[in-house]
Each structure stands twice: as structure tokens, then as C-alpha cells.
Design an enzyme around this catalytic site. Structure first.
Site, mmCIF file in Angstrom:
data_model
loop_
_atom_site.group_PDB
_atom_site.id
_atom_site.type_symbol
_atom_site.label_atom_id
_atom_site.label_comp_id
_atom_site.label_asym_id
_atom_site.label_seq_id
_atom_site.Cartn_x
_atom_site.Cartn_y
_atom_site.Cartn_z
ATOM 1 N N ASP A 71 -2.834 -10.669 -2.224
ATOM 2 C CA ASP A 71 -3.262 -10.045 -1.195
ATOM 3 C C ASP A 71 -4.796 -9.715 -1.404
ATOM 4 O O ASP A 71 -5.024 -9.372 -2.579
ATOM 5 C CB ASP A 71 -2.528 -8.867 -0.709
ATOM 6 N N ASP B 294 -4.527 -12.724 3.591
ATOM 7 C CA ASP B 294 -5.837 -12.312 4.262
ATOM 8 C C ASP B 294 -7.289 -12.481 3.359
ATOM 9 O O ASP B 294 -8.283 -12.125 3.521
ATOM 10 C CB ASP B 294 -5.631 -10.754 4.386
ATOM 11 N N HIS C 173 -6.442 -7.393 -0.393
ATOM 12 C CA HIS C 173 -6.527 -5.741 -0.996
ATOM 13 C C HIS C 173 -5.752 -5.497 -2.213
ATOM 14 O O HIS C 173 -4.610 -6.022 -2.297
ATOM 15 C CB HIS C 173 -5.850 -5.107 0.081
ATOM 16 N N HIS D 200 0.751 -1.385 0.176
ATOM 17 C CA HIS D 200 0.002 0.027 0.026
ATOM 18 C C HIS D 200 0.804 1.409 -0.074
ATOM 19 O O HIS D 200 0.110 2.295 -0.232
ATOM 20 C CB HIS D 200 -0.876 -0.036 1.168
#
Ligand code: ZN
Length: 340
Positions: A161, A244, A163, A124
């Protein structure tokens, strides 16, 4: 076939307090690898801190200075999710450097593949901003190192991931030597990652609806990821490895099992074998429940080592209803990416 692991206790020093991204994540992974005897089968690669010059390949001077000064002042909050403590800057330098050490070991032929067990995570972190638990973008620093030091012209970054890796997209959207493929849940934090975000034609976002599981992910790899890789012919594959999307993580809604992660790792390993002499580097991103996280990371190491048997103590999601129909989405993705 040697498999490398990058790890150092320096990564435990980053302490965001009561926070899902804490030292117990890495401690659980290392314990599991040690208990199961895998730890001693791996080639241990010592990480080094990334240099300023290396960080500046992907981050602005002001961003690096901001993180360093906040840490030097005793730490504090960068945003609602992102916190630094007294030892965070050192950990972050070694996390970015750890991805580079893994790249060096793979490019130098000491190991055929490697997994950097680092924290804080990175995908991120944008060129100018820390966010979403991430300070420096470890995978991006590793990719830039591969292009600068080894003069690679085609680096593929795969991000599984749950996200979207907005930071990696931000950093490489105009970099034709990188193809970035992100398979993530949508809608979900950070909100970016639509299939229309194509950068210079080198960004491939695959936003999946909630409730996708092992079968849907396998289809995405078999029908889309492989075609992009075949067209790009990568010289190195880097993986933003977030766990995740496992069904036990309650802040996302995906249904991957440990076996499902192993299936993904097998497919990625096969791509690396097919296109780049097996050169493959994983770097840890998310995954916040220690038991599934440790199980998933062990499963990836089993795949890299060529172990057939995958231990999945947690099985499939007990509450999963019917899987979503992703066929129409796949058709649109293929069109958007020019694969049909
Ligand atoms: Zn994540």
C-alpha cells in the site's frame, strides 16, 4: 493450482458516507472479475466473523468494545477519516475473519493462494486504535491466526500500500515470529515508517520518494525484499495489498501501472514458491479509483492463476517526468537492514 477468493456482500454494509473508501470499490472489482470470466475460475471461500478471542490476539479489549459500542449507538466519526455506520461492526468482524478464512484455506491445502477482497481495510488499525479508514487489522488477525492455530514460527507480511502500515508495525514490533516489510511513499500519511523504526529487528520499512514507478519498485523487490525473505525463510506470506500507489490516485504521488503491480505480484508469488510451498494470502487494503483498482486486482489474480497476459487499459502515467534516483537510498537501506 487453485486460487481462492474471499468475498461476501456483508462487506458492502460498512457505509462511511461520502468517502473514498466506499462499497463501489468492491463492486467494481467483482464486476471486473465477473465480466472477464475470472470469477468462475476462482475457488470461492466463504468468510466467517472473527471471534473475540481471535481479535484479542492483536487488539485491546477496550478498542474492540469502543468500535462495537459506537456502531451500536448508530455509528459516528472516530477521527477525521474514519467513520462507522450501523453495519460496520459486522463488516469489520467479517473482514478480519475473511483474512483468517483465506489463511485456513491456504494452510489446509484447499487452495495454493488466496485473495481476501474485504473492507474496511486494516493496516492502519493499531492494537488500541482505529484510524485511517481501518477498524480492525485484518492482516494482523490473519497472521496471529497462522501462528496460533498452525503454530507457524515465521510469517512474512509484505505491505505495498502507498501508505505505511503503522498499525501492523505497532502490533508486531515485538513479535519475532513476524517479519514486516512495508514499501511506501514518504512523506505521506500517517507519517511513520522510517527505516530507523526496526521494532525488535523484525520491521523493515522502505520509504520511497514520490514519483517511483514500475522500475523502482522492481529494484526494491529484487535487491532488498528478496534478501530479507531469503534470510527469514517464511512459512507463509501475507500481503497487505493496497493499490493506491497507482499513478491515477491523486492523493499520493507514485507512478505504478497495472503492469507494475503485476510485476510485484509475480515476484511475491515466486518468493512464496521458493520458501513456503506457494502459501500466499493477499488482503485488500487501499486503492480508491474504481477502474485502476479493479484492473490491479484482476492483474494480481491473473498472476496467481498463471495467466501470462496482463490487461492494462490505463498504461503508464501520462505526466511522469524523470524518475528519482533511489540508488543512494537502496545503499542505506541495505546497511540498515544488515544486507550488505
Ligand atoms: Zn493506502
Amino acid at each position: 493450482m487453485k486460487v481462492g477468493v474471499v468475498y461476501d456482500p456483508v462487506y458492502l454494509g460498512h457505509d462511511p458516507g461520502e468517502h473514498p473508501e466506499n462499497r463501489h470499490r468492491l463492486e467494481a472489482i467483482v464486476s471486473r472479475l465477473q465480466e472477464t470470466g475470472l470469477w468462475e475460475k476462482l475457488t470461492h471461500i466463504a468468510p466467517r466473523p472473527a471471534t473475540m478471542e481471535e481479535l484479542r490476539r492483536v487488539h485491546s479489549e477496550s478498542h474492540i468494545r469502543y468500535v462495537r459500542e459506537l456502531v451500536e449507538s448508530g455509528g459516528g466519526q472516530i477521527d477525521a477519516d474514519t467513520v462507522v455506520s450501523a453495519l460496520s461492526y459486522e463488516a469489520a468482524l467479517y473482514a478480519a475473519g475473511g483474512a483468517e478464512s483465506a489463511v485456513e484455506a491456504v494452510m489446509g491445502g484447499e487452495v495454493s493462494s488466496a485473495f481476501a477482497l474485504v473492507r474496511p481495510p486494516g493496516h492502519h488499525a493499531t492494537r488500541k486504535q482505529a484510524m485511517g479508514f481501518c477498524l480492525f487489522n485484518n492482516v494482523a488477525v490473519g497472521a496471529a491466526h497462522a501462528m496460533d492455530k498452525y503454530k507457524l514460527q515465521r510469517v512474512l507480511i509484505l505491505d505495498f500500500d502507498v501508505h505505511h502500515g503503522n498499525g501492523t508495525q505497532d502490533i508486531f514490533a515485538d513479535e519475532p515470529r513476524v517479519n514486516y516489510i512495508s514499501v511506501h511513499q514518504s512523506p505521506l500519511y500517517p507519517g511513520s515508517g522510517s527505516m530507523e523504526e526496526r521494532g525488535a529487528g523484525n520491521m523493515f520499512n522502505i520509504p520511497l520518494p514520490p514519483d517511483c514507478g514500475d522500475g523502482e519498485y522492481a529494484r526494491v523487490y529484487d535487491e532488498i525484499v528478496i534478501l530479507i525473505a531469503r534470510r527469514f525463510k517464511p512459512q507463509l506470506i501475507l500481503v497487505s495489498a493496497g493499490f493506491d500507489a497507482h499513478w491515477a490516485y491523486e492523493l499520493a504521488s507514485m507512478c505504478l501501472s497495472i503492469n507494475g503491480y503485476a510485476q510485484i505480484a509475480r515476484r511475491i508469488k515466486a518468493l512464496a514458491g521458493q520458501f513456503c510451498k506457494g502459501r500466499l494470502v493477499f488482503s485488500l487494503e487501499g486503492g480508491y479509483n474504481p477502474a485502476p483498482l479493479a484492473g490491479c486486482v484482476k492483474a494480481v489474480f491473473d498472476v496467481l492463476l498463471g495467466n501470462e497476459r496482463i490487461e492494462d487499459r490505463l498504461g503508464f502515467c501520462p505526466s511522469r517526468e524523470s524518475p528519482p534516483d533511489i540508488v543512494p537510498l537502496m545503499v542505506r537501506l541495505k546497511e540498515s537492514f544488515g544486507l550488505s
